[in-house]
Motif scaffolding. Structure first.
Motif, PDB file in Angstrom:
ATOM      1  N   ILE A 160      -1.044  -0.231  -3.946  1.00  0.00           N
ATOM      2  CA  ILE A 160      -2.482  -0.033  -3.781  1.00  0.00           C
ATOM      3  C   ILE A 160      -2.719   1.347  -3.179  1.00  0.00           C
ATOM      4  O   ILE A 160      -2.021   1.741  -2.250  1.00  0.00           O
ATOM      5  N   TYR A 161      -3.723   2.057  -3.717  1.00  0.00           N
ATOM      6  CA  TYR A 161      -4.036   3.341  -3.083  1.00  0.00           C
ATOM      7  C   TYR A 161      -5.513   3.493  -2.753  1.00  0.00           C
ATOM      8  O   TYR A 161      -5.927   4.522  -2.219  1.00  0.00           O
ATOM      9  N   ASP A 162      -6.337   2.487  -3.090  1.00  0.00           N
ATOM     10  CA  ASP A 162      -7.722   2.496  -2.591  1.00  0.00           C
ATOM     11  C   ASP A 162      -8.270   1.077  -2.634  1.00  0.00           C
ATOM     12  O   ASP A 162      -7.923   0.298  -3.511  1.00  0.00           O
ATOM     13  N   VAL A 163      -9.105   0.750  -1.650  1.00  0.00           N
ATOM     14  CA  VAL A 163      -9.780  -0.539  -1.618  1.00  0.00           C
ATOM     15  C   VAL A 163     -11.280  -0.256  -1.657  1.00  0.00           C
ATOM     16  O   VAL A 163     -11.779   0.545  -0.864  1.00  0.00           O
ATOM     17  N   VAL A 164     -11.968  -0.882  -2.615  1.00  0.00           N
ATOM     18  CA  VAL A 164     -13.395  -0.626  -2.779  1.00  0.00           C
ATOM     19  C   VAL A 164     -14.167  -1.902  -2.455  1.00  0.00           C
ATOM     20  O   VAL A 164     -14.060  -2.901  -3.156  1.00  0.00           O
ATOM     21  N   ILE A 165     -14.894  -1.883  -1.347  1.00  0.00           N
ATOM     22  CA  ILE A 165     -15.596  -3.076  -0.898  1.00  0.00           C
ATOM     23  C   ILE A 165     -17.079  -2.937  -1.211  1.00  0.00           C
ATOM     24  O   ILE A 165     -17.730  -2.026  -0.716  1.00  0.00           O
ATOM     25  N   GLU A 166     -17.573  -3.821  -2.062  1.00  0.00           N
ATOM     26  CA  GLU A 166     -18.972  -3.753  -2.511  1.00  0.00           C
ATOM     27  C   GLU A 166     -19.339  -2.329  -2.932  1.00  0.00           C
ATOM     28  O   GLU A 166     -20.404  -1.821  -2.597  1.00  0.00           O
ATOM     29  N   GLY A 167     -18.442  -1.718  -3.656  1.00  0.00           N
ATOM     30  CA  GLY A 167     -18.735  -0.384  -4.182  1.00  0.00           C
ATOM     31  C   GLY A 167     -18.495   0.749  -3.206  1.00  0.00           C
ATOM     32  O   GLY A 167     -18.755   1.903  -3.520  1.00  0.00           O
ATOM     33  N   ILE A 168     -18.031   0.421  -1.998  1.00  0.00           N
ATOM     34  CA  ILE A 168     -17.768   1.476  -1.031  1.00  0.00           C
ATOM     35  C   ILE A 168     -16.261   1.705  -0.921  1.00  0.00           C
ATOM     36  O   ILE A 168     -15.517   0.799  -0.550  1.00  0.00           O
ATOM     37  N   SER A 169     -15.860   2.910  -1.293  1.00  0.00           N
ATOM     38  CA  SER A 169     -14.435   3.226  -1.330  1.00  0.00           C
ATOM     39  C   SER A 169     -13.942   3.609   0.061  1.00  0.00           C
ATOM     40  O   SER A 169     -14.521   4.459   0.724  1.00  0.00           O
ATOM     41  N   MET A 170     -12.860   2.954   0.472  1.00  0.00           N
ATOM     42  CA  MET A 170     -12.287   3.269   1.780  1.00  0.00           C
ATOM     43  C   MET A 170     -11.745   4.690   1.812  1.00  0.00           C
ATOM     44  O   MET A 170     -11.898   5.395   2.797  1.00  0.00           O
ATOM     45  N   VAL A 171     -11.129   5.107   0.692  1.00  0.00           N
ATOM     46  CA  VAL A 171     -10.565   6.454   0.667  1.00  0.00           C
ATOM     47  C   VAL A 171     -11.672   7.503   0.776  1.00  0.00           C
ATOM     48  O   VAL A 171     -11.562   8.460   1.539  1.00  0.00           O
ATOM     49  N   ILE A 172     -12.755   7.297   0.028  1.00  0.00           N
ATOM     50  CA  ILE A 172     -13.852   8.270   0.070  1.00  0.00           C
ATOM     51  C   ILE A 172     -14.487   8.311   1.461  1.00  0.00           C
ATOM     52  O   ILE A 172     -14.755   9.379   2.003  1.00  0.00           O
ATOM     53  N   PHE A 177       0.812  -1.211   0.000  1.00  0.00           N
ATOM     54  CA  PHE A 177       0.000   0.000   0.000  1.00  0.00           C
ATOM     55  C   PHE A 177       0.847   1.264   0.000  1.00  0.00           C
ATOM     56  O   PHE A 177       1.881   1.312   0.658  1.00  0.00           O
ATOM     57  N   GLU A 178       0.387   2.256  -0.744  1.00  0.00           N
ATOM     58  CA  GLU A 178       1.065   3.539  -0.748  1.00  0.00           C
ATOM     59  C   GLU A 178       0.410   4.407   0.324  1.00  0.00           C
ATOM     60  O   GLU A 178      -0.444   5.243   0.037  1.00  0.00           O
ATOM     61  N   VAL A 179       0.804   4.168   1.568  1.00  0.00           N
ATOM     62  CA  VAL A 179       0.115   4.795   2.691  1.00  0.00           C
ATOM     63  C   VAL A 179       0.130   6.325   2.595  1.00  0.00           C
ATOM     64  O   VAL A 179      -0.852   6.994   2.892  1.00  0.00           O
ATOM     65  N   GLN A 180       1.245   6.866   2.128  1.00  0.00           N
ATOM     66  CA  GLN A 180       1.330   8.330   2.050  1.00  0.00           C
ATOM     67  C   GLN A 180       0.340   8.896   1.050  1.00  0.00           C
ATOM     68  O   GLN A 180      -0.245   9.958   1.267  1.00  0.00           O
ATOM     69  N   LEU A 181       0.173   8.170  -0.065  1.00  0.00           N
ATOM     70  CA  LEU A 181      -0.754   8.644  -1.083  1.00  0.00           C
ATOM     71  C   LEU A 181      -2.193   8.509  -0.576  1.00  0.00           C
ATOM     72  O   LEU A 181      -3.031   9.388  -0.784  1.00  0.00           O
ATOM     73  N   ILE A 182      -2.466   7.402   0.123  1.00  0.00           N
ATOM     74  CA  ILE A 182      -3.800   7.197   0.694  1.00  0.00           C
ATOM     75  C   ILE A 182      -4.103   8.316   1.685  1.00  0.00           C
ATOM     76  O   ILE A 182      -5.177   8.914   1.667  1.00  0.00           O
ATOM     77  N   PHE A 208      -2.767   5.229  12.818  1.00  0.00           N
ATOM     78  CA  PHE A 208      -4.206   4.999  12.946  1.00  0.00           C
ATOM     79  C   PHE A 208      -4.632   3.749  12.173  1.00  0.00           C
ATOM     80  O   PHE A 208      -5.384   2.901  12.674  1.00  0.00           O
ATOM     81  N   ILE A 209      -4.130   3.614  10.939  1.00  0.00           N
ATOM     82  CA  ILE A 209      -4.478   2.447  10.113  1.00  0.00           C
ATOM     83  C   ILE A 209      -4.015   1.163  10.812  1.00  0.00           C
ATOM     84  O   ILE A 209      -4.778   0.208  10.960  1.00  0.00           O
TER      85      ILE A 209
END
Lengths: 262, 201
Positions: free
Chosen positions: B162-174, B71-76, B103-104
């Motif tokens: 990786i810079y975003d994980v989308v679970i069932e259409g729900i973006s962690m970043v958003i 994961f690119e934590v800084q970018l996330i 925190f993560i």
């Protein structure tokens, strides 16, 4: 009686017109202009949850799964007329057929809806409501709202919940009874069932949220958007308004300074 | 036309077309690479989570390893700050990114024990903007529930991240961004309370 019906219709139309005005919001984010009130209702809901809903749901989780599934199936089956009405209003003939077929199969062969025989035969449940019907007619969400007890919603979907209650045959047939207990019972059981199925998820979410209200609002609105797109969701764009901040190789600012592991 | 030797014509054709051919070949190779990357990382994670010989602490340190590998934590962290990133001075950004990483790790650390016995399948990959790919995968829980998980990956410093994980259409970043911006807004546009909350989590 007639008078109140007219009043209701007029109020309803005015509210809908408001939603229509707000359609332009739909593409962007659903606003939360009443956040203060919403947060207050949210705190109220949270206290109801920790005092009643969660303990009851925890107790309910000790019921063996087949029992819980049976109860859930019965109440889902009873919702079929609402779903069918909305399927028809949405001119969704395929799902109208499925809903009818499922209701017949589950009522007759599923012994009054105890068993979801239709799903086993490959006829999957489709779930819709009047909020979605309004959306198909082009109404925007209006704004985000936290309903007492019922939780996150939008202005449009809250109207939808009201209309769904009105068109529910269960409501119509029990209206003349002295004690109309069926409707509240149905809502409570669906609530406890939902809470029980999400005991861990909700606990985790609460624990890891810095602002639980904002997290839930974000999740609800993202989820609602996916339902609108029939689950064929696009991976949401991150809409970076400041992508130009990125370096050519895709790295950003801080990264360059601290990165040593090349 | 007789001056136009067929061999020259073919050579010219190859010469002009080759950039396209090679470009499309290299894109499909990159796609493959992205798919393999997620497959590899997912399998590592599942192996780690179901390894009963690990102590809690070992699991956490393994998790941190995977986090930094994949994961690119800084970018996330930067995306999660949204429009406030730009308004934040550089020194503050570093403080924030460090708090975000902590925190993560902390928010996942306590939950690692809940997992185990999942199955992981990657099934598709497609291009996503500049240098980016979206890898679709499916996670099957021990109870048989299938969860759609999509991974947004990007080549950063020549390594896929990786810079975003989308679970069932729900973006962690958003989701994170909505939460963070709510906190900042409620603090009158000040980022310090957010950093404090992240640090004290």
């Amino acid at each position: 009686m007639k008078n109140s019906l007219i009043k209701f219709t007029i109020t309803f139309l005015i509210l809908l017109a408001l939603c229509k005005v707000n359609t332009s919001y739909a593409q962007e984010q659903t606003p939360d202009p009443f956040e203060k009130i919403n947060r207050a209702v949210f705190i109220f809901n949270e206290s109801i949850d920790s005092a009643f809903l969660k303990p009851i749901a925890t107790l309910y989780s000790t019921v063996p799964e087949p029992g819980r599934n049976a109860l859930r199936n019965i109440f889902r089956n009873l919702e079929s007329p609402i779903i069918l009405t909305n399927n028809i209003l949405q001119a969704d003939i395929y799902n109208a057929q499925t809903t009818t077929l499922r209701f017949l199969i589950n009522t007759i062969f599923g012994l009054g809806g105890i068993f979801d025989t239709a799903s086993k035969l490959g006829i999957e449940r489709n779930d819709t409501n009047f909020g979605e019907t309004l959306e198909k007619y082009g109404f925007g969400p209006g704004f985000y709202i936290v309903l007492p007890i019922l939780g996150p919603s939008t202005f449009r979907d809250a109207i939808g919940i009201g209309v769904d209650q009105i068109i529910d045959p269960l409501n119509i047939t029990t209206k003349n009874l002295q004690n109309n207990w069926l409707q509240p019972t149905k809502t409570s059981i669906r609530g406890v069932d939902f809470r029980e199925r999400n005991l861990n998820t909700i606990d985790n979410l609460k624990e890891t949220s810095l602002d639980y209200y904002a997290t839930l609002r974000s999740l609800y609105l993202q989820r609602r958007k996916n339902i609108a797109n029939n689950e064929n969701y696009d991976i949401p764009s991150l809409d970076l308004d400041d992508d130009d901040d990125l370096n050519e190789d895709g790295t950003c600012c801080v990264y360059v300074e601290t990165s040593t592991d090349e | 036309m007789k001056y136009f030797n067929t061999n020259i014509f073919v050579a010219l054709l190859i010469f002009f077309l080759s950039p396209f051919v090679f470009a499309s070949l290299s894109i499909s190779a990159e796609k493959d690479e992205a798919l393999k990357f997620i497959e590899n990382l997912g399998n590592k994670a599942i192996l780690m989570l179901s390894n009963e010989n690990y102590t809690e602490d070992q699991k956490i340190s393994e998790f941190e390893k995977l986090l930094d590998q994949g994961f690119e934590v800084q970018l996330i962290a930067r995306y999660a700050l949204g429009k406030y990133w730009r308004k934040t001075p550089k020194i503050k950004r570093q403080e924030y990114v460090a708090a975000f990483r902590k925190f993560i790790v902390d928010s996942y650390a306590s939950r690692l024990g809940q997992f185990g016995g999942e199955k992981f399948y990657t099934n598709n990959v497609r291009e996503d903007g500049k240098r980016g790919f979206i890898v679709n995968s499916l996670i099957e829980t021990p109870s048989g529930t299938k969860v759609k998980v999509d991974w947004r990956v990007k080549k950063i410093n020549n390594a896929l991240r990786i810079y975003d994980v989308v679970i069932e259409g729900i973006s962690m970043v958003i989701t994170q961004r909505d939460e963070f911006s709510s906190i900042i807004q409620r603090s009158g546009g000040n980022i310090d309370p957010l950093i404090k909350k992240l640090q004290n989590f």
